[in-house]
Design a protein around this motif. Structure first.
Motif, PDB file in Angstrom:
ATOM      1  N   PRO A 242       0.706 -11.327  23.370  1.00 13.18           N
ATOM      2  CA  PRO A 242       0.510 -11.029  21.945  1.00 13.18           C
ATOM      3  C   PRO A 242      -0.922 -10.591  21.661  1.00 13.18           C
ATOM      4  N   GLU A 243      -1.047  -9.644  20.783  1.00 10.63           N
ATOM      5  CA  GLU A 243      -2.369  -9.188  20.367  1.00 10.63           C
ATOM      6  C   GLU A 243      -2.881 -10.103  19.257  1.00 10.63           C
ATOM      7  N   PRO A 244      -4.165 -10.490  19.284  1.00 13.62           N
ATOM      8  CA  PRO A 244      -4.702 -11.343  18.230  1.00 13.62           C
ATOM      9  C   PRO A 244      -4.464 -10.805  16.822  1.00 13.62           C
ATOM     10  N   ALA A 245      -4.609  -9.493  16.648  1.00 11.74           N
ATOM     11  CA  ALA A 245      -4.406  -8.909  15.319  1.00 11.74           C
ATOM     12  C   ALA A 245      -2.963  -9.088  14.860  1.00 11.74           C
ATOM     13  N   VAL A 267      -7.225 -16.638   5.737  1.00 13.13           N
ATOM     14  CA  VAL A 267      -6.774 -15.863   6.899  1.00 13.13           C
ATOM     15  C   VAL A 267      -7.433 -14.484   6.912  1.00 13.13           C
ATOM     16  N   LEU A 268      -7.596 -13.874   5.737  1.00 14.38           N
ATOM     17  CA  LEU A 268      -8.312 -12.597   5.673  1.00 14.38           C
ATOM     18  C   LEU A 268      -9.754 -12.755   6.147  1.00 14.38           C
ATOM     19  N   ALA A 269     -10.387 -13.861   5.786  1.00 16.78           N
ATOM     20  CA  ALA A 269     -11.752 -14.120   6.233  1.00 16.78           C
ATOM     21  C   ALA A 269     -11.786 -14.301   7.755  1.00 16.78           C
ATOM     22  N   LEU A 270     -10.753 -14.936   8.289  1.00 18.10           N
ATOM     23  CA  LEU A 270     -10.682 -15.113   9.741  1.00 18.10           C
ATOM     24  C   LEU A 270     -10.525 -13.768  10.439  1.00 18.10           C
ATOM     25  N   ALA A 271      -9.708 -12.877   9.852  1.00 19.82           N
ATOM     26  CA  ALA A 271      -9.549 -11.536  10.426  1.00 19.82           C
ATOM     27  C   ALA A 271     -10.890 -10.805  10.460  1.00 19.82           C
ATOM     28  N   ASP A 272     -11.689 -10.972   9.410  1.00 21.72           N
ATOM     29  CA  ASP A 272     -13.023 -10.370   9.386  1.00 21.72           C
ATOM     30  C   ASP A 272     -13.911 -10.971  10.467  1.00 21.72           C
ATOM     31  N   GLU A 273     -13.829 -12.300  10.608  1.00 26.76           N
ATOM     32  CA  GLU A 273     -14.667 -12.984  11.596  1.00 26.76           C
ATOM     33  C   GLU A 273     -14.394 -12.471  13.004  1.00 26.76           C
ATOM     34  N   TYR A 274     -13.108 -12.276  13.321  1.00 26.01           N
ATOM     35  CA  TYR A 274     -12.732 -11.801  14.657  1.00 26.01           C
ATOM     36  C   TYR A 274     -12.717 -10.275  14.753  1.00 26.01           C
ATOM     37  N   GLN A 275     -12.998  -9.607  13.634  1.00 23.07           N
ATOM     38  CA  GLN A 275     -13.013  -8.147  13.576  1.00 23.07           C
ATOM     39  C   GLN A 275     -11.677  -7.563  14.042  1.00 23.07           C
ATOM     40  N   LEU A 276     -10.606  -8.051  13.411  1.00 18.65           N
ATOM     41  CA  LEU A 276      -9.260  -7.643  13.786  1.00 18.65           C
ATOM     42  C   LEU A 276      -8.705  -6.633  12.786  1.00 18.65           C
ATOM     43  N   ALA A 277      -8.127  -5.568  13.303  1.00 16.41           N
ATOM     44  CA  ALA A 277      -7.537  -4.525  12.456  1.00 16.41           C
ATOM     45  C   ALA A 277      -6.044  -4.436  12.742  1.00 16.41           C
ATOM     46  N   HIS A 278      -5.258  -4.376  11.656  1.00 21.08           N
ATOM     47  CA  HIS A 278      -3.796  -4.249  11.781  1.00 21.08           C
ATOM     48  C   HIS A 278      -3.282  -3.665  10.467  1.00 21.08           C
ATOM     49  N   PRO A 279      -2.290  -2.774  10.509  1.00 20.20           N
ATOM     50  CA  PRO A 279      -1.791  -2.173   9.262  1.00 20.20           C
ATOM     51  C   PRO A 279      -1.364  -3.198   8.211  1.00 20.20           C
TER      52      PRO A 279
END
Length: 306
Positions: A242-245, A267-279
């Protein structure tokens, strides 16, 4: 020393339950090697409850630093071949250590776990919950632990050398620090199951597991970071990793449709922290809220499927 078990009990403001926990530990059919209680800065009557047990336990007192640190502090003093971490509001079945040791091997490392009773706030047994299957060749236990811990820490016994090699428990993943531990441990040793109740797990108001933000973000951190750790060890859990994003997008969608807006923000803040991009992450970030009529349609469809 081959069958010696150190029991570590972190305690923070659990005075009403601590006597029950200690009585269950000290009354084991197989006596523990040692019982280490870490008072993690309690402000209630914990010290009064502990006083009658003074000669039977080792007591460590520290400023409040959290569950993982308290477990690790007790681990630092442990000397047994095996370690069991019992939360101060739970208790052990009288034959817990005997049952767990029945499938141990003197010269082999493995994690051993069993079933639990769920008990009420007052201590009445409500139901039996079997440990989720985590047996099989390495890394079967890692796969079984990836989407949820297969058992509570108090229902498991693990080699002291193993938990030390993993660096103990990590507060970063609270309240999923145990899952991060089991995922990594499962890539190193096999897990063995005993079909016996070993733990009485108490459900009470205000417990750590009730905090949804920490629950969701801790789960994501544990899975994302363990995948990175396993990659460094050249261990694959799945045919398609599985991809982290994608993990974040899936959990984000779930809490979004449940309208847990504070969890969505976390969770959005966590996505920013890990620099994750997903549609799907970008879509939710962009629209922030779906129209009321669309939410109503989604709810109606969910009810129909149910």
């Amino acid at each position: 020393m081959r069958s010696s078990v150190s029991i570590v009990i972190p305690a923070y403001n659990c005075a009403p339950y601590l006597d029950d926990a200690l009585t269950s530990v000290l009354g084991q059919s197989h006596a523990p090697h040692e019982v280490i209680v870490v008072d993690d800065g309690s402000t209630d009557d914990t010290q009064d409850v502990l006083r009658p047990f003074a000669r039977q336990i080792s007591l460590v007192r520290q400023e409040n630093r959290g569950l993982s640190h308290a477990r690790n502090r007790g681990l630092a003093d442990a000397t047994g071949r095996w370690v069991l971490f019992l939360d101060a509001d739970d208790r052990l079945e009288p034959t817990a250590l005997e049952a767990l040791l029945s499938v141990s091997e003197a010269d082999a490392d493995h994690v051993i776990y069993g079933d639990k009773y769920v008990i009420s706030h007052e201590g009445a047994i409500e139901s039996r919950v079997p440990g989720r299957d985590a047996t099989g060749p390495i890394p079967s236990a890692s796969r079984a632990s990836f989407n949820g811990s297969p058992f509570e820490p108090g229902a498991a016994m693990l080699p002291r050398a193993l938990i030390n090699a993993l660096g103990g428990f990590h507060q970063r993943y609270s309240p999923c620090e145990d899952r991060y531990t089991w995922i990594r441990a499962g890539s190193l040793v096999e897990f063995r199951y005993v079909p016996s109740v070993v733990l009485h797990y108490r459900q009470r108001p205000g417990s750590l597991s009730k905090n949804r933000i920490r629950q969701v973000t801790g789960s994501l951190r544990a899975r994302i970071d363990s995948l990175a750790w396993l990659h460094e060890q050249h261990v694959r859990l799945f045919d398609v990793e599985p991809e982290p994003a994608a993990l974040v997008a899936e959990d984000l969608g779930a809490v979004y449709w449940q309208r847990e807006w504070d969890v969505v923000d976390a969770v959005l803040a966590l996505a920013d922290e890990y620099q994750l991009a997903h549609p799907d992450i970008a879509r939710i970030r962009r629209i922030r809220r779906y129209p009321t009529w669309l939410v109503a349609v989604k709810d109606a469809l969910d009810r129909r499927r149910g």
